[in-house]
Scaffold this active site. Structure first.
Site, PDB file in Angstrom:
ATOM      1  N   TYR A 186      37.232  91.061  88.333  1.00  0.00           N
ATOM      2  CA  TYR A 186      36.681  92.083  87.458  1.00  0.00           C
ATOM      3  C   TYR A 186      37.533  92.201  86.204  1.00  0.00           C
ATOM      4  O   TYR A 186      38.725  91.892  86.205  1.00  0.00           O
ATOM      5  CB  TYR A 186      36.654  93.439  88.170  1.00  0.00           C
ATOM      6  CG  TYR A 186      35.586  93.559  89.232  1.00  0.00           C
ATOM      7  CD1 TYR A 186      34.263  93.802  88.894  1.00  0.00           C
ATOM      8  CD2 TYR A 186      35.906  93.448  90.585  1.00  0.00           C
ATOM      9  CE1 TYR A 186      33.285  93.930  89.865  1.00  0.00           C
ATOM     10  CE2 TYR A 186      34.934  93.582  91.564  1.00  0.00           C
ATOM     11  CZ  TYR A 186      33.632  93.821  91.194  1.00  0.00           C
ATOM     12  OH  TYR A 186      32.661  93.945  92.153  1.00  0.00           O
ATOM     13  N   TYR A 218      38.079  89.771  93.947  1.00  0.00           N
ATOM     14  CA  TYR A 218      37.274  89.840  95.159  1.00  0.00           C
ATOM     15  C   TYR A 218      36.760  88.445  95.508  1.00  0.00           C
ATOM     16  O   TYR A 218      36.695  87.559  94.663  1.00  0.00           O
ATOM     17  CB  TYR A 218      36.057  90.756  94.955  1.00  0.00           C
ATOM     18  CG  TYR A 218      36.328  92.236  95.030  1.00  0.00           C
ATOM     19  CD1 TYR A 218      37.317  92.857  94.261  1.00  0.00           C
ATOM     20  CD2 TYR A 218      35.568  93.033  95.866  1.00  0.00           C
ATOM     21  CE1 TYR A 218      37.539  94.223  94.327  1.00  0.00           C
ATOM     22  CE2 TYR A 218      35.779  94.408  95.931  1.00  0.00           C
ATOM     23  CZ  TYR A 218      36.761  94.993  95.171  1.00  0.00           C
ATOM     24  OH  TYR A 218      36.970  96.340  95.238  1.00  0.00           O
ATOM     25  N   ARG A 254      41.472  94.622 102.257  1.00  0.00           N
ATOM     26  CA  ARG A 254      40.278  94.918 103.055  1.00  0.00           C
ATOM     27  C   ARG A 254      39.453  93.641 103.209  1.00  0.00           C
ATOM     28  O   ARG A 254      39.318  92.860 102.273  1.00  0.00           O
ATOM     29  CB  ARG A 254      39.472  95.997 102.327  1.00  0.00           C
ATOM     30  CG  ARG A 254      38.162  96.361 102.944  1.00  0.00           C
ATOM     31  CD  ARG A 254      37.529  97.501 102.121  1.00  0.00           C
ATOM     32  NE  ARG A 254      36.192  97.776 102.550  1.00  0.00           N
ATOM     33  CZ  ARG A 254      35.856  98.392 103.671  1.00  0.00           C
ATOM     34  NH1 ARG A 254      36.796  98.811 104.494  1.00  0.00           N
ATOM     35  NH2 ARG A 254      34.591  98.600 103.989  1.00  0.00           N
ATOM     36  N   GLU A 296      28.311 100.542 102.819  1.00  0.00           N
ATOM     37  CA  GLU A 296      29.317 100.289 103.849  1.00  0.00           C
ATOM     38  C   GLU A 296      29.416 101.479 104.808  1.00  0.00           C
ATOM     39  O   GLU A 296      29.027 102.593 104.454  1.00  0.00           O
ATOM     40  CB  GLU A 296      30.677 100.058 103.186  1.00  0.00           C
ATOM     41  CG  GLU A 296      30.681  98.876 102.263  1.00  0.00           C
ATOM     42  CD  GLU A 296      31.987  98.698 101.507  1.00  0.00           C
ATOM     43  OE1 GLU A 296      32.853  99.606 101.547  1.00  0.00           O
ATOM     44  OE2 GLU A 296      32.127  97.652 100.855  1.00  0.00           O
TER      45      GLU A 296
END
Length: 166
Positions: A16, A22, A44, A67
């Site tokens: 990002y 990610y 995570r 989620e």
């Protein structure tokens, strides 16, 4: 990539504009696996997340899901142009206590759901960001090896360098 079938089975790493890195594996037509390598919830990782995966127009794909934490996510990928735009809607509790979510979520679904009920969810912390796709691989559909390890320092570079092959 021209069709949704070309997109399904794709593995991508993206950063990002705010610096968060990610990793996403489009496991099949309605499931994703992912890891978070930097940012608010770095460390995570999740397998078997149900998602809505669609083609918007040729070469443009949207993945959206909610989620167990109550976080809502909607991502638009343009792999051929190495561009992604996403919006993450973090519940208030995730923004204030991201440490609770930094785990292999699949082993802590009960904790995620309990935290969602225990802590405040509103106002949402909204993160709209563009990202640059820095890696695109094609490991195929339902490859359990793609997201099989917890994220570690340097993992994304190992993937880009071909040291981790799926």
């Amino acid at each position: 990539m021209e069709t949704l079938n070309d997109f399904i089975g794709t593995h991508m790493i993206y950063t990002y504009d705010n610096g968060w890195e990610y990793e996403m594996y489009v496991k099949n037509e309605n499931t994703i696996d992912y890891r978070i390598h930097s940012g608010m919830v770095a460390g995570r990782w999740v397998k078997e997340q149900r998602a809505d995966i669609v083609q918007i127009v040729e070469g443009v794909y949207k993945i959206s899901w909610t989620e167990p934490t109550g976080t809502d996510v909607s991502l638009n990928f343009v792999p051929d142009k190495n561009i992604m735009h996403g919006v993450i809607f973090f519940p208030k509790w995730v923004h204030e206590r991201p440490d609770i979510t930094v785990c292999y979520q699949n082993d802590y679904i009960d904790l995620m759901e309990a935290s969602r009920e225990k802590y405040e969810t509103y106002p949402k912390y909204v993160v709209p960001e563009f990202a640059t796709i820095t890696y695109v691989g094609q490991p195929g559909i339902d490859n359990e090896q793609v997201v099989a390890l917890a994220p570690y320092e340097g993992m994304t570079q190992d993937i880009r360098d071909g040291k981790l092959v799926f």
